[in-house]
Scaffold this active site. Structure first.
Site, PDB file in Angstrom:
ATOM      1  N   PRO A   1       0.816  -1.229   0.000  1.00 23.34           N
ATOM      2  CA  PRO A   1       0.000   0.000   0.000  1.00 23.34           C
ATOM      3  C   PRO A   1       0.846   1.274   0.000  1.00 23.34           C
ATOM      4  O   PRO A   1       1.730   1.449   0.836  1.00 23.34           O
ATOM      5  CB  PRO A   1      -0.809  -0.115   1.296  1.00 23.34           C
TER       6      PRO A   1
ATOM      7  N   LYS B   1       0.955   7.437   4.223  1.00 24.45           N
ATOM      8  CA  LYS B   1       0.395   6.083   4.190  1.00 24.45           C
ATOM      9  C   LYS B   1      -0.416   5.756   5.441  1.00 24.45           C
ATOM     10  O   LYS B   1      -0.751   4.595   5.675  1.00 24.45           O
ATOM     11  CB  LYS B   1       1.527   5.061   4.041  1.00 24.45           C
TER      12      LYS B   1
END
Ligand SMILES: [Zn+2]
Length: 258
Positions: free
Chosen positions: A2, A59
């Site tokens: 991710p 993130k």
């Protein structure tokens, strides 16, 4: 793994399914992924609270719940899954939030990342920091200042979350390929024009990636070819290079990125 665009996708997903809903219970199948409190502590802090609109920085996904905040990091393999009808949990559903209309599941196969509980904004900042400005938010002027004082290579700079937050390996390579900048270039030595190009392409790659909720594999992008065995530059320059730069497998074109 991710990166900013994936977490942006999780943010939208969370906003759509979980925000506004009351937390009835928290299930912790893997206490090791609750990083700074116990399973009981997490449940006590959240039970009866409503999840509010989440935000993202780099993130990180930050999910406030009427005072307490859940900070989520997705490591290498994390994601969120919504279940309205209570279908069987997946073996990698490590933490689950039973809400009034369904269940939000934090799934993470490889167990990097995890969840943190923060009691207030100060505790949130403390946990996240030191974190650079979000890659979607940083202005060109601020980006120039950061680059100008940076030691070392440009790829290492883009990957460094304390420098600028949100970029991972795929996004960094894509941005540098589009900006025609060699990933090994010294950041502070880049010309004004090249720094402008990196900033512009960063915005553009993120804008498109965020729309997809992930880093897309598109025609005409490095991502569209980089996993092929004999990957070639989408601009028609022949074989791409693949070497370790800044500790990560890096793909670039020695013709257009020089
Ligand atoms: Zn090329």
């Amino acid at each position: 793994m991710p990166e900013l665009a994936d977490v942006e996708g999780f943010r939208r997903y969370f906003a759509r399914y979980a925000a506004g809903h009351e937390i009835e219970s928290v299930g912790v199948a893997d206490p090791g992924l609750v990083r700074n409190t116990s399973a009981q502590g997490l449940g006590r802090a959240l039970r009866g609270h409503r999840f509010e609109k989440p935000r993202r920085h780099g993130k990180w996904l930050i999910a406030p719940a009427e005072g307490a905040r859940v900070l989520m990091h997705f490591g290498m393999t994390g994601l969120l899954v919504w279940s309205r009808d209570g279908e069987d949990r997946h073996p990698h559903d490590r933490i689950t939030f039973r809400l009034d209309e369904g269940e939000l599941r934090y799934r993470n196969m490889r167990r990097f990342g995890g969840l943190w509980l923060a009691r207030d904004e100060a505790a949130t900042e403390k946990k996240l920091g030191p974190l650079g400005p979000d890659a979607m938010e940083v202005s060109e002027a601020a980006f120039r200042d950061l680059i100008g004082s940076r030691r070392g290579g440009i790829k290492a700079a883009l990957l460094d979350q304390t420098f600028i937050a949100g970029l991972g390996n795929l996004l960094s390579d894509e941005i540098l390929w589009r900006a025609r900048v060699d990933p090994r270039s010294r950041a502070s030595k880049l010309s004004r024009r090249r720094v402008g190009a990196v900033h512009r392409e960063m915005r553009e790659v993120l804008r498109i990636s965020n729309r997809h909720g992930r880093v897309p594999r598109l025609d005409g992008w490095l991502t569209g070819v980089r996993d092929e065995r004999e990957a070639r530059c989408p601009r028609g320059h022949g074989r791409l290079r693949r070497e370790t730069v800044a500790g990560r497998t890096t793909v670039w074109c020695s013709t257009c990125q020089s």
